[in-house]
Each structure stands twice: as structure tokens, then as C-alpha cells.
Scaffold this active site. Structure first.
Site, PDB file in Angstrom:
ATOM      1  N   ASP A  22      -3.182   8.405   7.956  1.00 58.69           N
ATOM      2  CA  ASP A  22      -4.295   7.597   8.349  1.00 58.69           C
ATOM      3  C   ASP A  22      -3.520   6.724   9.388  1.00 58.69           C
ATOM      4  O   ASP A  22      -2.659   7.088  10.000  1.00 58.69           O
ATOM      5  CB  ASP A  22      -4.884   6.787   7.294  1.00 58.69           C
ATOM      6  CG  ASP A  22      -4.220   5.605   6.668  1.00 58.69           C
ATOM      7  OD1 ASP A  22      -2.957   5.313   7.095  1.00 58.69           O
ATOM      8  OD2 ASP A  22      -4.310   5.176   5.503  1.00 58.69           O
TER       9      ASP A  22
ATOM     10  N   SER B  17       0.653  -1.263  -0.009  1.00 64.24           N
ATOM     11  CA  SER B  17      -0.116  -0.017   0.136  1.00 64.24           C
ATOM     12  C   SER B  17       0.761   1.403  -0.061  1.00 64.24           C
ATOM     13  O   SER B  17       0.333   2.192  -0.408  1.00 64.24           O
ATOM     14  CB  SER B  17      -0.862   0.029   1.233  1.00 64.24           C
ATOM     15  OG  SER B  17      -0.080  -0.202   2.356  1.00 64.24           O
TER      16      SER B  17
ATOM     17  N   HIS C 105      -0.371   5.076   7.143  1.00 67.64           N
ATOM     18  CA  HIS C 105       0.440   5.564   6.166  1.00 67.64           C
ATOM     19  C   HIS C 105       0.933   6.967   6.277  1.00 67.64           C
ATOM     20  O   HIS C 105       0.051   7.643   6.903  1.00 67.64           O
ATOM     21  CB  HIS C 105      -0.343   5.527   4.645  1.00 67.64           C
ATOM     22  CG  HIS C 105      -0.740   4.113   4.422  1.00 67.64           C
ATOM     23  ND1 HIS C 105      -1.997   3.572   4.970  1.00 67.64           N
ATOM     24  CD2 HIS C 105      -0.205   3.144   3.995  1.00 67.64           C
ATOM     25  CE1 HIS C 105      -2.286   2.227   4.509  1.00 67.64           C
ATOM     26  NE2 HIS C 105      -1.116   2.095   3.908  1.00 67.64           N
TER      27      HIS C 105
END
Ligand SMILES: *[C@@H]1O[C@H](CO)[C@@H](O)[C@H](O)[C@H]1NC(C)=O
Ligand SMILES: *[C@@H]1O[C@H](CO)[C@@H](O)[C@H](O)[C@H]1NC(C)=O
Ligand SMILES: *[C@@H]1O[C@H](CO)[C@@H](O)[C@H](O)[C@H]1NC(C)=O
Ligand SMILES: *[C@@H]1O[C@H](CO)[C@@H](O)[C@H](O)[C@H]1NC(C)=O
Ligand SMILES: *[C@@H]1O[C@H](CO)[C@@H](O)[C@H](O)[C@H]1NC(C)=O
Ligand SMILES: *[C@@H]1O[C@H](CO)[C@@H](O)[C@H](O)[C@H]1NC(C)=O
Ligand SMILES: *[C@@H]1O[C@H](CO)[C@@H](O)[C@H](O)[C@H]1NC(C)=O
Ligand SMILES: *[C@@H]1O[C@H](CO)[C@@H](O)[C@H](O)[C@H]1NC(C)=O
Length: 368
Positions: free
Chosen positions: A323, A40, A326
Site C-alpha cells: 500500500d 504497523s 507498507h
């Protein structure tokens, strides 16, 4: 159990990074092509088309990105995006899911949120693209490049000149080993054994990448995966980092460095470099103007991702985390800068990206 459920998500947050720096704003980029493998931290939309909870193609993701929510797990540019800018590319590297036509000659991004070295990593989130699947997709790209250029040897020569970035392993911990209610790896292996097993598999995958023509490869080490807001709230004690996760990351990194030494001594017509994201993450963020590093900028769900359509914090450059997992673009700029052009000798090994891209290898007789 409920605590660990928070981890059900995706991602990782290794603060890892990639390179960055002066770009030739006009003119050709420093390498003709850039291929990206990862999770991600690098996904630029591949998960959008998958049946998975590990996707973020909704607001407020992308609030600071020129094209809005694209599936990037960030408010703005990811580290690989920033490196792409520093290398002087005019466009971001397209995700495999949407890449078409001759745009693939500039490179393709295969990264997938939640994915890891092991095939089962992240599957509690649904479908994700493991490193093995990303390599299969790269094979598909190579066939397309051969079609475009008309000859295998031309495709080979092109692929030899590209930069390759690979950042894998965080999810093999966050979305596998440390979720014992879903995965049994922690019963099968001690944390020391697990690092060895992961690196053995990674080694095979990286050799395949080399066989596909990669000669300049950037490998991101794991960051402080125990220090993300999600890790602290699930595993930390008294609001401090989850040392068990950080320890596991360091074991992985030690194995990765010795793998890189082996690859560089065995494959003399290629160069693999290590990015010390663990070290880079230990900077004093206050000195860089960040005031918040223990919570993310948006309101997060149980999976550590932002709730859709909620208004995030206003001053995003004050936050290390966007978040639960990240980093913000502001933080990614620092890591990308240090990957591209090492600020401390410990940042990269044995060289940084700006030196890697300058290497010339003797063209061997092209054979496929
Ligand atoms: C990143 O590097 C660029 C180009 O070298 C520089 O202008 C910028 O100030 C750096 N930013 C940070 C946060 O280090
Ligand atoms: C998506 O995944 C969920 C959970 O695994 C499953 O129930 C559902 O049938 C899947 N949907 C599709 C379209 O495959
Ligand atoms: C390639 O994809 C872009 C964006 O998805 C689209 O605008 C374009 O028409 C596509 N080109 C071809 C040749 O399919
Ligand atoms: C772990 O799970 C795999 C498949 O899910 C199984 O083959 C293996 O035997 C299991 N190992 C242990 C120690 O339970
Ligand atoms: C956590 O904080 C409490 C209260 O300050 C303290 O008694 C306890 O020893 C701390 N635990 C650890 C592991 O530091
Ligand atoms: C490097 O070569 C040595 C000696 O042939 C071999 O034992 C080792 O497995 C190789 N390592 C890699 C990563 O290819
Ligand atoms: C971090 O930097 C800030 C601002 O420069 C300074 O006040 C603080 O003492 C530093 N903290 C550490 C642990 O060095
Ligand atoms: C910006 O962040 C600081 C904390 O660093 C906070 O005190 C301030 O209220 C924030 N301002 C806005 C407009 O959100």
C-alpha cells in the site's frame, strides 16, 4: 495542508525487518518465546479492537496470508512473521488483543499501527497503543505467566530465555513531527533535538523491558521513511524520495546506535542488537526481481491504506510496496532474511539474530 493530510494515517514504512532463516521445521524453535513490540509493520491484529482509522482487518489485506485479513498491514506475512517462521515456531505469535490461555508462554505481539515512542504519536487516527502502553500490556502478560507457572522465579527464568523485537520511531516522525498542523513537536524541537528527546524516552522504555526480564533484544532502526509511495507523493519533489524524512531517520538511527552501545556496556547480562533497515532498504530492488517500487499494489485512500474490497495487483511479487506505506511480503522476506542472517556486515550490529539466539547468559540468582 492537503498534502500533509495524506499522512494522517498510520504507519510507517520503514522498511524494517526482522530476522529469518533456517527453522527447525520439526521440533523446538530456537528460542522458547518471542515477544514483539512495534507499529504497523508488526501489528498482527491489536488495532482491530480499537476505535481507530489505523486498522486493516478487511480485504484485500491478507490476500496471501493463510488466515486472510487479520489486521496485518500487508498482503501476507510481516517481517516478524517471517522471523517467527525462521526461528522454527509452529504458530504465529498471538496479538495481545486475542492472546489467551497458555499460548502466551510462546510470546505475545503488542504492536499497534500508528503508535510510537511518544504517547501522543498517532492519536489523530484514534486510539493506538504507544510503547508505554505496550509495556503495560506486557506487565499484564507477565502476571498471567506467573499464574500459569505458579512461581515468580519460574516466570523470570522463562522470560530471560525469550527473544524480544522492538521496532519504534517511524510514527514519531510520520504521525507526529512531520504533521505540524496536528502536533507541535516541530515547534518545540529542531530535528536534531527531537532525535535526542525520542532516544531518551526510548532508553527508559528499553530499561523497563530489561527489568521485566528481557535479555535478547532486537532493535529495528528506521528505514527510508522518505521513500514510501505516500511520502513521495506528500513530500517528495519530482517523484523522488522526501530527503527531509530520510535525514530525520538517519539522525534517529545514529542516536539509537549509541544507545545500543551504552546498553550493551552497562547491562552485561543482556544483548541488544541493531538492525540497519536504512541500509537494507538501499538494495537494488531490480536485481531482486521487483519491477515496481514507486506505487503500492492496491488502490490507496488519503491515508495511504488500501480501499476495502478493491482488487489489488495480480503479480504481487513484482511490487516492493503493498500500500502507500507498507512493503509486500516478497520484500519482507528479503529484510527478514538479512536480519536473521546478515548478508552484509553492515546489516546488523553487533551481530545478527541467528547469533543472538545462541547466546547464553550466566543465570544470576533469580530475584524479582
Ligand atoms: C531467504 O532465506 C531462505 C533460507 O535461508 C532462502 O531459502 C531464501 O532463498 C531467502 N530468500 C531471499 C529472497 O533472500
Ligand atoms: C470513536 O472515535 C471517534 C473519533 O474520535 C468518536 O467520535 C467516537 O465517539 C468514538 N467511538 C466510540 C465508540 O468511542
Ligand atoms: C482462546 O482464543 C481462541 C481464539 O480466539 C479461542 O478459539 C479459544 O477458545 C480461546 N481459549 C480460551 C481458553 O479462552
Ligand atoms: C505543545 O503542546 C503541548 C500539549 O499539547 C503543550 O503543553 C506545549 O506547551 C506546546 N508547546 C508549544 C511550543 O506550543
Ligand atoms: C523538477 O523537475 C523540473 C522539470 O524537469 C525541473 O525544472 C526542476 O528543477 C526539478 N526540481 C528539482 C527540485 O529537482
Ligand atoms: C550507562 O551507564 C552510564 C554510566 O553509569 C550512564 O551515564 C548512562 O546513562 C547509562 N546508559 C544507559 C542507557 O543506561
Ligand atoms: C540494478 O540491477 C539491475 C538488474 O540487475 C541493473 O540493470 C541496474 O543497472 C542496477 N542499477 C543500479 C543503480 O545499480
Ligand atoms: C505484472 O507486472 C508487470 C509490471 O512489472 C506488468 O507489466 C504486467 O502487466 C503485470 N501482469 C499482470 C498479470 O498484472
Amino acid at each position: 495542508m492537503a498534502r500533509a493530510m495524506k499522512f494522517l494515517v498510520v504507519v510507517i514504512s520503514t522498511f524494517w525487518v526482522l530476522s529469518m532463516q533456517h527453522s527447525s521445521v520439526h521440533g523446538k524453535p530456537e528460542v522458547p518465546c518471542f515477544f514483539i513490540f512495534g507499529d504497523s509493520l508488526a501489528d498482527s491484529g491489536n488495532n482491530n479492537v480499537l476505535n481507530t482509522t489505523a486498522k486493516v482487518n478487511y480485504q484485500p489485506y491478507g490476500i496471501d496470508f493463510p488466515y486472510g485479513p487479520t489486521g496485518r498491514f500487508c498482503n501476507g506475512r510481516t517481517t516478524v512473521d517471517i522471523i517467527t517462521d525462521l526461528l522454527g515456531f509452529e504458530n504465529y505469535i498471538p496479538p495481545f488483543a486475542y492472546a489467551n490461555g497458555s499460548a502466551i508462554l510462546d510470546g505475545v505481539n503488542y504492536a499497534s499501527g500508528g503508535a510510537g515512542i511518544r504517547r501522543e504519536t498517532g492519536i489523530t487516527a484514534g486510539t493506538v497503543l504507544s510503547m508505554g502502553k505496550q509495556l503495560k500490556n506486557h506487565r499484564t502478560t507477565i502476571r498471567r505467566i506467573i499464574n500459569i507457572l505458579g512461581k515468580k522465579s519460574l516466570a523470570r527464568t522463562h522470560l530471560n530465555k525469550c527473544l524480544y523485537s522492538v521496532g519504534m520511531g517511524s510514527n514519531d516522525y510520520i504521525n507526529n513531527y512531520f504533521l505540524p498542523q496536528y502536533y507541535n513537536t516541530s515547534q518545540e524541537y529542531t530535528v536534531q533535538e527531537y532525535a535526542v528527546v525520542l532516544i531518551q524516552q526510548y532508553s527508559q522504555q528499553l530499561l523497563r523491558l530489561y527489568e521485566y526480564g528481557a535479555k535478547k533484544v532486537v532493535l529495528g532502526g528506521l528505514g527510508q521513511i522518505g521513500c514510501t509511495p505516500a511520502a513521495i507523493s506528500a513530500y517528495g519533489t519530482n517523484g523522488s524520495c522526501a530527503e527531509e524524512l530520510n535525514y530525520a531517520a538517519q539522525l534517529f538511527n545514529q542516536q539509537l546506535i549509541s544507545l545500543i552501545d551504552q546498553l550493551n556496556s552497562n547491562l552485561t547480562d543482556a544483548k541488544f542488537i541493531y538492525v540497519n533497515n536504512y541500509e537494507i532498504a538501499s538494495i537494488n530492488v531490480t536485481a531482486f526481481g521487483f519491477t515496481v517500487s514507486d506505487v503500492g499494489c492496491c488502490t490507496i485512500n488519503d491515508g495511504g491504506l488500501c480501499y476495502p474490497d478493491q482488487t489489488p495487483c495480480q503479480n504481487r511479487t513484482d511490487y516492493v510496496f503493498w500500500d502507500g506505506f507498507h512493503p509486500t511480503e516478497a520484500y519482507n522476506v528479503i529484510t527478514a532474511n538479512r536480519t536473521y542472517s546478515a548478508y552484509d556486515p553492515a546489516d546488523t550490529y553487533p551481530m545478527d539474530v541467528s547469533h543472538l539466539v545462541e547466546l547464553e547468559f550466566n543465570p544470576l540468582v533469580a530475584e524479582m
